[in-house]
Design a protein around this motif. Structure first.
Motif, PDB file in Angstrom:
ATOM      1  N   ALA A 105       0.968  -1.044  -0.095  1.00 21.05           N
ATOM      2  CA  ALA A 105      -0.025   0.019  -0.007  1.00 21.05           C
ATOM      3  C   ALA A 105       0.905   1.328   0.078  1.00 21.05           C
ATOM      4  O   ALA A 105       0.246   2.313  -0.677  1.00 21.05           O
ATOM      5  N   LYS A 106       2.132   1.137   0.533  1.00 20.04           N
ATOM      6  CA  LYS A 106       2.940   2.493   0.616  1.00 20.04           C
ATOM      7  C   LYS A 106       3.436   2.800  -0.751  1.00 20.04           C
ATOM      8  O   LYS A 106       3.352   3.984  -0.929  1.00 20.04           O
ATOM      9  N   ARG A 124      -5.089  -5.612   1.934  1.00 17.76           N
ATOM     10  CA  ARG A 124      -4.845  -5.767   0.473  1.00 17.76           C
ATOM     11  C   ARG A 124      -6.022  -5.527  -0.461  1.00 17.76           C
ATOM     12  O   ARG A 124      -5.992  -5.879  -1.732  1.00 17.76           O
ATOM     13  N   SER A 125      -7.135  -5.179   0.056  1.00 18.20           N
ATOM     14  CA  SER A 125      -8.397  -5.072  -0.714  1.00 18.20           C
ATOM     15  C   SER A 125      -8.876  -3.668  -1.165  1.00 18.20           C
ATOM     16  O   SER A 125      -9.955  -3.443  -1.544  1.00 18.20           O
ATOM     17  N   GLU A 126      -7.882  -2.716  -1.059  1.00 14.28           N
ATOM     18  CA  GLU A 126      -8.116  -1.479  -1.479  1.00 14.28           C
ATOM     19  C   GLU A 126      -8.570  -1.136  -2.657  1.00 14.28           C
ATOM     20  O   GLU A 126      -9.774  -0.476  -3.027  1.00 14.28           O
TER      21      GLU A 126
END
Ligand SMILES: NC(=O)c1ccc[n+]([C@@H]2O[C@H](COP(=O)([O-])OP(=O)(O)OC[C@H]3O[C@@H](n4cnc5c(N)ncnc54)[C@H](OP(=O)(O)O)[C@@H]3O)[C@@H](O)[C@H]2O)c1
Length: 235
Positions: free
Chosen positions: A84-85, A134-136
């Motif tokens: 995500a970063k 992890r579901s963004e």
């Protein structure tokens, strides 16, 4: 009865197409020509090839079809944000395009063809109940799909709109998952739940209930409890 199903070349959509083909005429949509040729062998199935991310292609293919009693917008894909970063905006755009923007394209092309008193189903996901690691991209696309379906339920008085929230279903989409899938069911079981729910014109079709009701229960907890649990799932 005429039923159009997108994403009918694989997994849940294929199982649903075969289920409906026992008592209705099915317009089975997808891109994979081999699979479409196979489906077209069935007496009650017409194969329709288009890419759901291409509005002109959808319109061209749907134009000559008869009116529909039921349209199931099921096609979709799943990709995870692994870091995500270092956010992967191309992945994000891909997933939003296939799972959400394409719904707008399909609606523009297909809504005028749904009979008055007919049905529309949008396949979202139980991921929309709770934010998950992890579901963004996938979760945001499906949250949008659920919101879209609920608004359409308000704004389309002559069509019954259902939103579908499956739990884990074993399909090519989830075969690549590298984590346990609690209470996973088969595509045929998922199709059976959807078929029954659509027959009863349920507004929300969710399954398997032991899994979705548990998620709904967790959703009712204060946010700090869920965020702590969800952070514990980060690898
Ligand atoms: N499996 C699960 O656990 C699960 C859980 C919750 C929700 N869902 C949702 O259920 C739906 C079906 O999933 P599934 O597991 O059955 O997946 P799947 O087996 O991978 O099937 C996906 C289908 O979507 C079609 N598709 C994908 N991109 C397309 C495009 N650009 N144009 C046209 N068709 C396209 C594919 O057709 P072609 O390859 O022929 O193009 C295929 O028929 C998805 O919306 C998914 O998000 C699945």
């Amino acid at each position: 009865m005429n039923v159009l199903i997108t994403g009918a070349t694989s997994g849940i959509g294929e199982a649903l197409a075969l289920k409906y083909a026992t008592d209705a005429h099915v317009f089975a949509c997808g891109r994979s020509q081999d699979k479409l040729d196979e489906l077209a062998q069935h007496d009650n199935i017409t194969a329709v090839r288009f890419d759901i991310t291409d509005l002109a292609d959808i319109k061209q293919q749907v134009e000559s079809l008869p009116e529909f009693d039921i349209v199931v917008l099921n096609a979709g894909s799943c990709e995870y944000i692994n870091d995500a970063k270092h956010f992967d905006s191309a992945l994000f755009e891909r997933v939003i395009k296939v799972n959400l923007i394409s719904l707008g394209y399909c609606l523009e092309a297909m809504l005028p063809k749904i009979k008055s008193g007919g049905q529309l189903a949008i396949v979202s996901s139980s991921v929309t109940y709770l934010p998950l690691t992890r579901s963004e991209a996938y979760g945001a696309s499906k949250a949008g799909a659920t919101y879209l379906a609920k608004c359409l339920e308000i704004d389309l008085p002559d069509i019954d709109v259902s939103v579908v929230h499956p739990g884990f279903v074993k399909t090519p989409l989830t075969d690549k998952n590298d984590f346990p899938m609690p209470m996973a069911i088969t595509a045929e079981q998922a199709a059976q739940y959807m078929y029954k729910g659509l027959k009863k014109r349920h507004k929300e079709i969710h399954f398997p209930k032991r899994f979705t009701l548990f998620l709904k229960l967790l959703r009712a907890l204060p946010w700090f409890i869920w965020s702590k649990l969800a952070k514990g799932m980060v690898r």
